[in-house]
Scaffold this active site. Structure first.
Site, short mmCIF file in Angstrom:
data_model
loop_
_atom_site.label_atom_id
_atom_site.label_comp_id
_atom_site.label_asym_id
_atom_site.label_seq_id
_atom_site.Cartn_x
_atom_site.Cartn_y
_atom_site.Cartn_z
N ASN A 1 0.83 -1.20 0.00
CA ASN A 1 0.00 0.00 0.00
C ASN A 1 0.87 1.25 0.00
O ASN A 1 1.65 1.46 0.92
CB ASN A 1 -0.91 0.02 1.23
CG ASN A 1 -1.80 1.25 1.25
OD1 ASN A 1 -2.71 1.37 0.44
ND2 ASN A 1 -1.53 2.17 2.17
N GLU A 2 0.77 2.04 -1.05
CA GLU A 2 1.51 3.29 -1.17
C GLU A 2 3.00 3.11 -0.89
O GLU A 2 3.64 3.99 -0.30
CB GLU A 2 0.91 4.36 -0.26
CG GLU A 2 -0.49 4.76 -0.67
CD GLU A 2 -0.98 6.01 0.06
OE1 GLU A 2 -0.26 6.52 0.94
OE2 GLU A 2 -2.09 6.47 -0.25
N ASP B 1 -2.06 8.09 -5.55
CA ASP B 1 -2.36 8.73 -6.83
C ASP B 1 -1.38 9.87 -7.07
O ASP B 1 -1.69 11.04 -6.89
CB ASP B 1 -3.80 9.23 -6.83
CG ASP B 1 -4.21 9.80 -8.17
OD1 ASP B 1 -4.83 10.88 -8.18
OD2 ASP B 1 -3.91 9.18 -9.21
N ARG C 1 1.79 7.67 -11.63
CA ARG C 1 0.63 6.80 -11.47
C ARG C 1 0.42 5.89 -12.68
O ARG C 1 0.05 4.72 -12.54
CB ARG C 1 -0.61 7.61 -11.16
CG ARG C 1 -1.07 8.57 -12.24
CD ARG C 1 -2.20 9.44 -11.72
NE ARG C 1 -2.61 10.45 -12.66
CZ ARG C 1 -3.27 11.56 -12.32
NH1 ARG C 1 -3.57 11.79 -11.05
NH2 ARG C 1 -3.63 12.44 -13.23
N GLU D 1 -9.05 3.99 -1.33
CA GLU D 1 -9.33 5.04 -0.35
C GLU D 1 -9.89 6.23 -1.11
O GLU D 1 -9.37 6.61 -2.16
CB GLU D 1 -8.05 5.50 0.38
CG GLU D 1 -7.39 4.48 1.27
CD GLU D 1 -6.10 5.00 1.91
OE1 GLU D 1 -5.82 6.22 1.76
OE2 GLU D 1 -5.39 4.21 2.53
N TYR E 1 -12.47 6.38 3.17
CA TYR E 1 -11.55 6.50 4.28
C TYR E 1 -12.15 7.48 5.29
O TYR E 1 -12.37 8.63 4.95
CB TYR E 1 -10.20 7.02 3.77
CG TYR E 1 -9.09 6.96 4.78
CD1 TYR E 1 -8.33 5.80 4.94
CD2 TYR E 1 -8.80 8.05 5.59
CE1 TYR E 1 -7.31 5.73 5.87
CE2 TYR E 1 -7.78 8.00 6.53
CZ TYR E 1 -7.04 6.83 6.66
OH TYR E 1 -6.03 6.77 7.59
#
Length: 484
Positions: free
Chosen positions: A159-160, A201, A206, A262, A295
């Site tokens: 995640n990220e 993003d 991206r 999210e 979120y």
């Protein structure tokens, strides 16, 4: 004594697996066709209508699905909201989750689960070091714990992790984890559970990130689903002003399901109106997007909560009522929503220094992890294990020099919208998340320190010396002529 303990662990695991398979038979698993999700029994298109759920914050080591009282408190509230999916960032794979998973199943709620924790993840400082057999043991043990629940919609391998131009090199190792997870699921003969990645993003990369995780001839190394953490629609925005129209063009030829992992900008004067719901679940977007997750459920320090929790009391905030109203009045598109059946995966982006530094040749899986494919991961080690401890230790100096990096990638980054830029002029600051920021390093350090208090001599062994149980497990098995 040790053999007796290991045998007990086998019995416990078998019992939990039996409870899982018996408790969720009424929930149809979700499968993928083309770039969309479908109900495996009814054949209907499935759209994610959900929330990100991690009471206490997404960089918290507390497992919300291991506490029956927490689930008894929250699941009725989630049901009232009208959702069908929750995303959980951190779990303790050594705990029993049968009560909570059964409760979610009975209320028609699926789970998207991040397999990392704040102390067991790919390190942005040294991804090669953190990609080790002990880390994979923890990932595989989490898969073992949850794979038999039909209402597990999928797993996130990261995640990220890529949260800036300077961290694109970590994508190589996250993609290797995707490959290893998919191969492990096949080897253990679990159902085909989707494995994906949740991306920040970031305008600069991206498209490159999306292409990279969906490229290459090796199917196991390509993601099954792609989540985007996007906060570009703020307040009373629109399809064009928010940049959603641009995202549609960006992902229009993507061959796997895309959804908002999210969303829900809180840069508004009062409560969030969630007017983006009407766009997300419309034919304007259904050919590319399969819904999303707001979120977040509980109100934490970053003020994104739908509810306020005080002990066993849950107070529904105005945001909750607004979202509930939007979910209830907006139906899914009729039919299949115009999804694509194309299986054309992306072309791999070229390596370019300072722009995209991920290698298209993935590292080989650590050889010590291969035994898990035939024997299973063994006893889950829970959240007390720090598989990147040695990597973080040797990068202490880097941490002091770089306040903006985070040391792991287990949940969401500490400032999603600051790093996740969009066509919208607003900026969101999502402050807590799975990849602890420099200000959250103390949490990770404390956990790592607690884990290593009785293992200080392991540091010289590197990361492979942190988890000893699986090695003993294999040695005992070989002694008794078991095939691993």
């Amino acid at each position: 004594m040790l053999l007796r303990s290991l045998t007990s662990a086998f019995v416990l695991s078998a019992g939990l697996a039996q409870a899982a398979s018996s408790s969720n038979s009424s929930t149809p698993s979700i499968e993928i066709k083309g770039n969309a999700f479908f109900n495996s029994e009814s054949g209907e298109r499935f759209y994610i209508r959900g929330v990100d759920y991690q009471p206490g914050g997404s960089s918290n080591l507390t497992d919300p699905l291991a506490d029956a009282s927490v689930c008894d408190r929250d699941v009725p509230v989630l049901k009232d909201l009208g959702i069908n999916t929750v995303r959980v960032y951190t779990v303790d794979n050594s705990q029993d989750h049968s009560h909570c998973m059964k409760l979610l199943q009975e209320n028609g709620i699926y789970l998207i689960l991040d397999v990392n924790t704040p102390t067991s993840a790919i390190s942005r400082y040294d991804p090669a070091c953190s990609y080790n057999a002990d880390y994979l043991q923890n990932v595989f043990a989490t898969i073992d714990t949850f794979a038999d629940y039909d209402n597990v919609l999928g797993f996130f391998a990261g995640n990220e992790v890529i949260n800036s131009v300077n961290t694109t090199n970590t994508a190589t190792y996250v993609k290797a984890v995707v490959r290893d997870m998919k191969k492990y699921i096949k080897a253990r003969k679990y159902r085909q559970i989707p494995v994906g990645y949740s991306a920040a993003d970031i305008v600069a990369n991206r498209q490159l990130a999306a292409e990279y995780f969906n490229c290459g001839d090796e199917a196991d190394a390509r993601i099954d689903m792609f989540g985007v953490n996007d906060y570009s629609w703020c307040g009373e925005s629109s399809f064009v002003v928010s940049g959603y129209s641009t995202k549609m063009k960006l992902y229009q030829d993507y061959s796997v399901p895309v959804f908002l992992s999210e969303f829900g900008c809180n840069q508004v004067k009062s409560s969030r109106p969630f007017t983006e719901i009407e766009a997300i679940y419309s034919t304007q977007m259904s050919s590319v997007f399969s819904g999303g997750l707001v979120y977040e459920y509980s109100n934490e320090t970053n003020n994104y909560g739908l509810v306020q929790i005080d002990g066993d009391k849950v107070t529904k905030l105005t945001d909750f009522e607004n979202l509930k109203n939007e979910y209830s009045k907006v139906s899914n598109p009729e039919g299949n929503g115009g999804y694509s059946t194309s299986n054309n995966y992306s072309t791999c982006p070229d390596y370019e220094k300072g722009v995209w530094e991920a290698n298209n040749t993935l590292p080989a899986m650590p050889s010590a992890a291969s035994a898990y494919f035939t024997s299973g991961a063994g006893s889950p080690m829970g959240t007390g294990i720090a598989t990147q401890q040695s990597c973080d230790a040797k990068d202490d100096d880097d941490e002091e020099d770089d306040d903006t990096s985070s040391s792991s990638s287990s949940s969401s980054s500490s400032s999603s919208s600051a790093s996740s830029s969009s066509e919208s002029s607003s900026s969101t600051s999502k402050a807590s998340s799975s990849s602890p920021s420099a200000s959250e390093t103390s949490l990770l350090k404390s956990a790592a320190s607690a884990t290593s208090s009785s293992q200080s001599s392991s540091k010289s062994k590197g990361a492979a010396g942190i988890i000893e149980i699986p090695l003993i497990f294999r040695a005992l098995a070989e002694l008794y002529n078991l095939v691993l």
